[in-house]
Design an enzyme around this catalytic site. Structure first.
Site, PDB file in Angstrom:
ATOM      1  N   ILE A  10      28.464  34.683  20.794  1.00 25.07           N
ATOM      2  CA  ILE A  10      28.505  33.372  21.455  1.00 25.07           C
ATOM      3  C   ILE A  10      29.219  33.439  22.813  1.00 25.07           C
ATOM      4  CG2 ILE A  10      30.659  32.522  20.430  1.00 25.07           C
ATOM      5  CD1 ILE A  10      29.162  29.856  19.906  1.00 25.07           C
ATOM      6  N   ASP A  33      36.983  33.086  16.947  1.00 22.44           N
ATOM      7  CA  ASP A  33      38.150  32.608  17.705  1.00 22.44           C
ATOM      8  C   ASP A  33      38.758  33.764  18.516  1.00 22.44           C
ATOM      9  OD1 ASP A  33      40.230  30.986  18.516  1.00 22.44           O
ATOM     10  OD2 ASP A  33      41.188  30.852  16.556  1.00 22.44           O
TER      11      ASP A  33
END
Ligand code: AR6
Length: 168
Positions: A10, A33
């Site tokens: 991503i 994250d």
């Protein structure tokens, strides 16, 4: 609203906003994250620390969302949300749905035309990927957004992409 399902990382997506599957501390972690913090650079952690000090002294509640700049990412914004942690007994479908709803609503308020989501809560937080995919697709179909035109689901593995494709 158009939905695209993509296999990949991503952090490389050229969209207006990417969504981070963060934790309440907002101070980074593993999984997507960690990847987002590494790719965005240390400025992202500093921005998250500032948010904690100013608005979220007790952390970002599960199911809510907050935005920072994307710094070194191609994306202009990172929308940090916290999905529920199955392993910690957070098993309410409403909390999972809220993470998607609140992220979409925030993207719209920011003026983001395109948004990329990971499979929130389907990794370390242990939710069944089929439930996550169904919830994610429903949230997009039912969103009352005005600006967001494109939602990408960016899945790290082909298996996860298959689950999202089946849900869509
Ligand atoms: N791009 C897209 N998807 C990714 C990437 C990437 N670069 N890296 C991992 N994934 P997870 P959670 C996938 O564990 O379940 C963190 O420590 C991964 O394969 O990142 O919501 C946070 O700080 C999985 O399918 O998020 C929290 O403590 C999906 O992203 C906790 O993990 C989500 O997995 C959040 O757990």
């Amino acid at each position: 609203m158009r939905i695209e399902i993509v296999t990949g990382d991503i952090t490389t997506r050229h969209v207006d906003a990417i969504v981070n599957a963060a934790n309440s501390s907002l101070l980074g972690g593993g999984g997507v994250d960690g990847a987002i913090h590494r790719a965005a650079g240390p400025e992202l952690l500093a921005a998250c620390q500032a948010l904690r000090e100013k608005d979220y002294r007790d952390g970002l509640p599960v199911g809510q969302a907050v935005a920072t700049p994307g710094f070194r990412l191609p994306a202009r914004w990172v929308i940090h949300t916290v999905g529920p942690n199955w392993h910690a007994g957070q098993r309410s479908p409403h909390l999972l749905r809220s993470a998607f709803d609140e992220s979409l609503a925030l993207a719209d308020r920011l003026g983001a035309g395109s948004v990329a989501f990971p499979a929130i809560s389907a990794g370390i937080y242990g939710w069944d990927p089929r439930v996550v995919a169904r919830t994610a697709i429903d949230a997009v179909h039912e969103a009352e957004t005005k600006v967001v035109q494109l939602v990408e689901f960016v899945l790290f593995t082909p298996d996860m992409a298959d689950v999202f494709t089946a849900a869509a």
